[in-house]
Design a protein around this motif. Sequence first.
Motif, PDB file in Angstrom:
ATOM      1  N   GLY A   1      30.162  83.337  16.910  1.00 31.34           N
ATOM      2  CA  GLY A   1      28.774  83.614  16.574  1.00 31.34           C
ATOM      3  C   GLY A   1      28.604  85.123  16.520  1.00 31.34           C
ATOM      4  O   GLY A   1      28.692  85.795  17.550  1.00 31.34           O
TER       5      GLY A   1
ATOM      6  N   ARG B   1      25.781  75.038  18.654  1.00 36.53           N
ATOM      7  CA  ARG B   1      25.593  73.762  17.952  1.00 36.53           C
ATOM      8  C   ARG B   1      26.371  73.717  16.640  1.00 36.53           C
ATOM      9  O   ARG B   1      26.739  72.647  16.163  1.00 36.53           O
ATOM     10  CB  ARG B   1      24.107  73.519  17.674  1.00 36.53           C
ATOM     11  CG  ARG B   1      23.314  73.105  18.894  1.00 36.53           C
ATOM     12  CD  ARG B   1      21.921  72.613  18.551  1.00 36.53           C
ATOM     13  NE  ARG B   1      21.133  73.544  17.763  1.00 36.53           N
ATOM     14  CZ  ARG B   1      20.370  74.508  18.261  1.00 36.53           C
ATOM     15  NH1 ARG B   1      20.302  74.682  19.574  1.00 36.53           N
ATOM     16  NH2 ARG B   1      19.671  75.298  17.469  1.00 36.53           N
ATOM     17  N   GLN B   2      26.648  74.885  16.071  1.00 41.65           N
ATOM     18  CA  GLN B   2      27.415  74.960  14.821  1.00 41.65           C
ATOM     19  C   GLN B   2      28.914  75.136  15.072  1.00 41.65           C
ATOM     20  O   GLN B   2      29.672  75.389  14.141  1.00 41.65           O
ATOM     21  CB  GLN B   2      26.904  76.096  13.953  1.00 41.65           C
ATOM     22  CG  GLN B   2      25.545  75.827  13.379  1.00 41.65           C
ATOM     23  CD  GLN B   2      25.127  76.892  12.394  1.00 41.65           C
ATOM     24  OE1 GLN B   2      25.931  77.696  11.924  1.00 41.65           O
ATOM     25  NE2 GLN B   2      23.857  76.913  12.052  1.00 41.65           N
TER      26      GLN B   2
ATOM     27  N   ALA C   1      22.021  78.071  18.962  1.00 39.38           N
ATOM     28  CA  ALA C   1      22.175  77.645  17.562  1.00 39.38           C
ATOM     29  C   ALA C   1      23.629  77.790  17.113  1.00 39.38           C
ATOM     30  O   ALA C   1      24.171  76.905  16.451  1.00 39.38           O
ATOM     31  CB  ALA C   1      21.247  78.456  16.653  1.00 39.38           C
ATOM     32  N   ALA C   2      24.264  78.892  17.488  1.00 36.12           N
ATOM     33  CA  ALA C   2      25.661  79.113  17.110  1.00 36.12           C
ATOM     34  C   ALA C   2      26.570  78.078  17.771  1.00 36.12           C
ATOM     35  O   ALA C   2      27.487  77.542  17.139  1.00 36.12           O
ATOM     36  CB  ALA C   2      26.090  80.531  17.495  1.00 36.12           C
TER      37      ALA C   2
ATOM     38  N   VAL D   1      27.727  82.130  12.020  1.00 38.51           N
ATOM     39  CA  VAL D   1      28.929  81.624  12.679  1.00 38.51           C
ATOM     40  C   VAL D   1      30.082  81.743  11.694  1.00 38.51           C
ATOM     41  O   VAL D   1      29.987  81.296  10.549  1.00 38.51           O
ATOM     42  CB  VAL D   1      28.748  80.159  13.126  1.00 38.51           C
ATOM     43  CG1 VAL D   1      30.042  79.614  13.719  1.00 38.51           C
ATOM     44  CG2 VAL D   1      27.604  80.059  14.133  1.00 38.51           C
TER      45      VAL D   1
ATOM     46  N   GLU E   1      19.775  78.908  10.081  1.00 35.09           N
ATOM     47  CA  GLU E   1      19.662  78.368  11.429  1.00 35.09           C
ATOM     48  C   GLU E   1      20.060  79.377  12.507  1.00 35.09           C
ATOM     49  O   GLU E   1      19.764  79.163  13.682  1.00 35.09           O
ATOM     50  CB  GLU E   1      20.494  77.098  11.566  1.00 35.09           C
ATOM     51  CG  GLU E   1      19.917  75.951  10.759  1.00 35.09           C
ATOM     52  CD  GLU E   1      20.702  74.673  10.936  1.00 35.09           C
ATOM     53  OE1 GLU E   1      21.403  74.539  11.951  1.00 35.09           O
ATOM     54  OE2 GLU E   1      20.610  73.817  10.048  1.00 35.09           O
ATOM     55  N   THR E   2      20.727  80.443  12.111  1.00 32.35           N
ATOM     56  CA  THR E   2      21.124  81.465  13.091  1.00 32.35           C
ATOM     57  C   THR E   2      20.470  82.814  12.812  1.00 32.35           C
ATOM     58  O   THR E   2      20.842  83.815  13.414  1.00 32.35           O
ATOM     59  CB  THR E   2      22.657  81.620  13.146  1.00 32.35           C
ATOM     60  OG1 THR E   2      23.147  81.847  11.824  1.00 32.35           O
ATOM     61  CG2 THR E   2      23.306  80.384  13.758  1.00 32.35           C
TER      62      THR E   2
ATOM     63  N   PHE F   1      22.305  81.590   6.111  1.00 30.68           N
ATOM     64  CA  PHE F   1      22.560  81.253   7.512  1.00 30.68           C
ATOM     65  C   PHE F   1      21.241  81.112   8.270  1.00 30.68           C
ATOM     66  O   PHE F   1      21.073  81.654   9.357  1.00 30.68           O
ATOM     67  CB  PHE F   1      23.450  82.315   8.162  1.00 30.68           C
ATOM     68  CG  PHE F   1      24.761  82.500   7.458  1.00 30.68           C
ATOM     69  CD1 PHE F   1      25.787  81.582   7.627  1.00 30.68           C
ATOM     70  CD2 PHE F   1      24.961  83.575   6.605  1.00 30.68           C
ATOM     71  CE1 PHE F   1      26.997  81.742   6.963  1.00 30.68           C
ATOM     72  CE2 PHE F   1      26.164  83.745   5.936  1.00 30.68           C
ATOM     73  CZ  PHE F   1      27.183  82.823   6.118  1.00 30.68           C
TER      74      PHE F   1
END
Length: 153
Positions: free
Chosen positions: A68, A98-99, A95-96, A62, A43-44, A41
């Motif tokens: 998130g 965006r996911q 970031a969360a 996420v 990106e988060t 994970f």
Amino acid sequence: MHARITPAEVTDIHQVLADHHRYWGDRDLRHQHLLTLVREFGETCLVARAEDEIHGYVIGFVTPTGTGYVHLIATRDDTRGTGLGRRLYTAFADAAYRQGARRLKAITSPGNTTSIAFHRSLGFDAEVVNNYSGPGQARVVFHRVLPLDPAQP
């Protein structure tokens, strides 16, 4: 102090673990620093870096249902009170979102008054849930909808 927030790497978590006491004091949470989360994970899972030092970090992900989840967030002892924790949370929330996350969740122990106050300052609702982590292990569960505006709870 200006720290740059970037995705965490496994080597960053090794650095955090080497200075564990600077983030967590006497609480030994090394076992909760799951490198798998950083690998899967990325990106988060974020670090706040200034020069060659990690000043703070967040490990989160996420869920498939759009939450998130913040597994760990910490700032180093010499950076507390600078707004870095809030910046890390905002970066994680972005970031969360965006996911596909539409809400945030975090958990702490009922005695962690600093964490409770911090999450409430970010607009989280807090609920004590008995036996959350097993028999006799209550936890404070935080919830909040996204987007996160750090200026307004």
